[in-house]
Design a protein around this motif. Structure first.
Motif, PDB file in Angstrom:
ATOM      1  N   PHE A  58      -4.499 -90.686  20.608  1.00 42.78           N
ATOM      2  CA  PHE A  58      -6.210 -91.295  20.988  1.00 42.78           C
ATOM      3  C   PHE A  58      -5.939 -92.615  21.744  1.00 42.78           C
ATOM      4  CE2 PHE A  58      -6.515 -89.413  16.580  1.00 42.78           C
ATOM      5  CZ  PHE A  58      -7.635 -89.019  16.244  1.00 42.78           C
ATOM      6  N   ALA A  59      -4.915 -92.994  22.293  1.00 39.49           N
ATOM      7  CA  ALA A  59      -4.424 -93.696  23.397  1.00 39.49           C
ATOM      8  C   ALA A  59      -5.664 -94.005  23.578  1.00 39.49           C
ATOM      9  CB  ALA A  59      -2.964 -93.394  23.897  1.00 39.49           C
ATOM     10  N   MET A  60      -6.779 -92.967  24.839  1.00 39.35           N
ATOM     11  CA  MET A  60      -7.707 -93.308  25.460  1.00 39.35           C
ATOM     12  C   MET A  60      -8.721 -94.364  24.021  1.00 39.35           C
ATOM     13  SD  MET A  60      -7.935 -90.853  28.690  1.00 39.35           S
ATOM     14  CE  MET A  60      -9.252 -91.991  29.706  1.00 39.35           C
ATOM     15  N   LEU A  61      -8.692 -93.361  23.735  1.00 45.00           N
ATOM     16  CA  LEU A  61      -9.980 -93.967  22.404  1.00 45.00           C
ATOM     17  C   LEU A  61      -9.277 -95.412  21.994  1.00 45.00           C
ATOM     18  CD1 LEU A  61     -12.698 -93.749  21.006  1.00 45.00           C
ATOM     19  CD2 LEU A  61     -11.373 -92.634  19.375  1.00 45.00           C
ATOM     20  N   MET A  62      -8.708 -95.639  20.948  1.00 42.24           N
ATOM     21  CA  MET A  62      -7.416 -96.874  21.054  1.00 42.24           C
ATOM     22  C   MET A  62      -7.214 -98.216  22.087  1.00 42.24           C
ATOM     23  SD  MET A  62      -4.804 -96.391  17.988  1.00 42.24           S
ATOM     24  CE  MET A  62      -4.406 -94.138  19.137  1.00 42.24           C
ATOM     25  N   ALA A  63      -7.870 -97.864  23.306  1.00 41.00           N
ATOM     26  CA  ALA A  63      -7.213 -98.766  23.515  1.00 41.00           C
ATOM     27  C   ALA A  63      -9.301 -98.728  24.288  1.00 41.00           C
ATOM     28  CB  ALA A  63      -6.898 -97.676  25.451  1.00 41.00           C
ATOM     29  N   GLU A  64      -9.820 -98.345  24.055  1.00 41.97           N
ATOM     30  CA  GLU A  64     -11.516 -98.594  24.540  1.00 41.97           C
ATOM     31  C   GLU A  64     -11.906 -99.455  23.615  1.00 41.97           C
ATOM     32  OE1 GLU A  64     -15.287 -99.728  26.347  1.00 41.97           O
ATOM     33  OE2 GLU A  64     -12.911 -98.143  27.908  1.00 41.97           O
ATOM     34  N   LEU A  65     -11.179 -99.487  21.992  1.00 41.90           N
ATOM     35  CA  LEU A  65     -11.897 -99.659  21.270  1.00 41.90           C
ATOM     36  C   LEU A  65     -10.943-101.199  21.192  1.00 41.90           C
ATOM     37  CD1 LEU A  65     -11.576 -97.315  18.729  1.00 41.90           C
ATOM     38  CD2 LEU A  65     -13.953 -98.981  18.909  1.00 41.90           C
ATOM     39  N   VAL A  66     -10.032-101.764  21.604  1.00 38.36           N
ATOM     40  CA  VAL A  66      -8.782-102.497  21.452  1.00 38.36           C
ATOM     41  C   VAL A  66      -9.926-103.565  22.701  1.00 38.36           C
ATOM     42  CG1 VAL A  66      -7.360-103.622  21.990  1.00 38.36           C
ATOM     43  CG2 VAL A  66      -7.400-101.664  20.144  1.00 38.36           C
ATOM     44  N   ASP A  67     -10.224-103.131  23.386  1.00 31.05           N
ATOM     45  CA  ASP A  67     -10.956-104.169  24.520  1.00 31.05           C
ATOM     46  C   ASP A  67     -12.262-104.152  23.985  1.00 31.05           C
ATOM     47  OD1 ASP A  67      -8.679-103.064  26.664  1.00 31.05           O
ATOM     48  OD2 ASP A  67      -9.938-101.994  27.624  1.00 31.05           O
ATOM     49  N   ARG A  68     -12.707-103.856  22.855  1.00 38.84           N
ATOM     50  CA  ARG A  68     -13.999-104.255  21.941  1.00 38.84           C
ATOM     51  C   ARG A  68     -14.536-105.051  20.890  1.00 38.84           C
ATOM     52  NH1 ARG A  68     -18.618-100.063  24.315  1.00 38.84           N
ATOM     53  NH2 ARG A  68     -17.875 -98.923  25.622  1.00 38.84           N
ATOM     54  N   GLY A  69     -12.463-104.826  20.263  1.00 40.83           N
ATOM     55  CA  GLY A  69     -12.488-105.904  19.643  1.00 40.83           C
ATOM     56  C   GLY A  69     -12.252-105.237  18.590  1.00 40.83           C
ATOM     57  N   PHE A  70     -11.370-104.536  18.238  1.00 44.82           N
ATOM     58  CA  PHE A  70     -11.320-103.141  17.327  1.00 44.82           C
ATOM     59  C   PHE A  70      -9.573-103.287  16.800  1.00 44.82           C
ATOM     60  CE2 PHE A  70     -15.890-102.122  17.810  1.00 44.82           C
ATOM     61  CZ  PHE A  70     -16.099-102.109  16.719  1.00 44.82           C
ATOM     62  N   ARG A  71      -9.217-103.692  16.192  1.00 42.65           N
ATOM     63  CA  ARG A  71      -8.314-103.383  15.139  1.00 42.65           C
ATOM     64  C   ARG A  71      -7.730-101.141  15.557  1.00 42.65           C
ATOM     65  NH1 ARG A  71      -5.564-103.582   9.650  1.00 42.65           N
ATOM     66  NH2 ARG A  71      -3.155-103.334  10.695  1.00 42.65           N
ATOM     67  N   CYS A  72      -7.091-101.021  15.610  1.00 39.74           N
ATOM     68  CA  CYS A  72      -7.298 -99.230  15.102  1.00 39.74           C
ATOM     69  C   CYS A  72      -5.586 -98.868  14.497  1.00 39.74           C
ATOM     70  CB  CYS A  72      -6.839 -98.827  16.764  1.00 39.74           C
ATOM     71  SG  CYS A  72      -8.230 -99.153  17.416  1.00 39.74           S
ATOM     72  N   VAL A  73      -6.061 -98.337  13.375  1.00 35.73           N
ATOM     73  CA  VAL A  73      -5.012 -97.655  12.452  1.00 35.73           C
ATOM     74  C   VAL A  73      -5.104 -96.417  12.786  1.00 35.73           C
ATOM     75  CG1 VAL A  73      -3.698 -97.506  10.549  1.00 35.73           C
ATOM     76  CG2 VAL A  73      -5.120-100.018  11.710  1.00 35.73           C
ATOM     77  N   CYS A  74      -3.685 -95.808  13.256  1.00 37.41           N
ATOM     78  CA  CYS A  74      -3.427 -94.251  12.953  1.00 37.41           C
ATOM     79  C   CYS A  74      -2.373 -93.957  12.222  1.00 37.41           C
ATOM     80  CB  CYS A  74      -3.417 -93.859  14.387  1.00 37.41           C
ATOM     81  SG  CYS A  74      -4.132 -91.779  14.629  1.00 37.41           S
ATOM     82  N   TYR A  75      -2.604 -93.341  11.009  1.00 35.99           N
ATOM     83  CA  TYR A  75      -0.988 -92.687  11.301  1.00 35.99           C
ATOM     84  C   TYR A  75      -0.822 -91.618  11.410  1.00 35.99           C
ATOM     85  CZ  TYR A  75      -3.651 -89.257   9.093  1.00 35.99           C
ATOM     86  OH  TYR A  75      -4.359 -87.819   8.297  1.00 35.99           O
ATOM     87  N   ASP A  76       0.624 -90.754  11.439  1.00 34.90           N
ATOM     88  CA  ASP A  76       2.019 -90.171  11.593  1.00 34.90           C
ATOM     89  C   ASP A  76       1.632 -88.887  11.087  1.00 34.90           C
ATOM     90  OD1 ASP A  76       2.745 -88.443  13.780  1.00 34.90           O
ATOM     91  OD2 ASP A  76       4.612 -89.629  14.210  1.00 34.90           O
ATOM     92  N   LEU A  77       1.311 -86.932  10.988  1.00 39.43           N
ATOM     93  CA  LEU A  77       1.848 -86.725   9.505  1.00 39.43           C
ATOM     94  C   LEU A  77       3.134 -86.040   8.850  1.00 39.43           C
ATOM     95  CD1 LEU A  77      -0.491 -83.754  10.748  1.00 39.43           C
ATOM     96  CD2 LEU A  77      -0.863 -85.085   9.359  1.00 39.43           C
ATOM     97  N   ALA A  78       3.597 -86.318   7.853  1.00 39.83           N
ATOM     98  CA  ALA A  78       5.022 -86.134   7.191  1.00 39.83           C
ATOM     99  C   ALA A  78       5.694 -84.758   7.798  1.00 39.83           C
ATOM    100  CB  ALA A  78       4.499 -85.606   6.045  1.00 39.83           C
ATOM    101  N   ASN A  79       6.669 -84.950   8.114  1.00 40.24           N
ATOM    102  CA  ASN A  79       7.193 -83.653   8.918  1.00 40.24           C
ATOM    103  C   ASN A  79       8.460 -83.080   8.386  1.00 40.24           C
ATOM    104  OD1 ASN A  79       9.952 -85.339   9.142  1.00 40.24           O
ATOM    105  ND2 ASN A  79       9.464 -86.467  11.593  1.00 40.24           N
TER     106      ASN A  79
END
Length: 92
Positions: A58-79
């Protein structure tokens, strides 16, 4: 307005920003240690990925959202390797 046709250079820039700016963290759920990243500030957007993705997906989407003033949280799956998850106990 962002370019509707991002380039490979845009992807590389977003990935570099993700590596430099996103903050990895973890907490224990009682069953396993859940890893996640946070990036940015402001209202929180939680990104939930599918089985084959990871937060970097989600790097591209998060970069865009961060630039628009949002805080992004994304979890990683258990391994099941280094997070105490007992994935072998799950069955159909």
């Amino acid at each position: 307005m962002p370019n509707p046709h991002p380039t490979a250079a845009d992807l590389h820039l977003a990935e570099a920003r993700f590596a430099a700016e996103a903050v990895p963290a973890a907490f224990h759920t009682g069953r396993y240690r859940m890893r996640y990243v946070t990036w940015g500030g402001g209202p929180t957007v939680v990104l939930v990925h599918g089985l084959c993705d990871q937060p970097l997906s989600f790097a591209m989407l998060m970069a865009e959202l961060v630039d628009r003033g949002f805080r992004c949280v994304c979890y990683d799956l258990a391994n099941g390797k280094d997070d105490d998850a007992k994935l072998g106990t799950y069955t159909h």
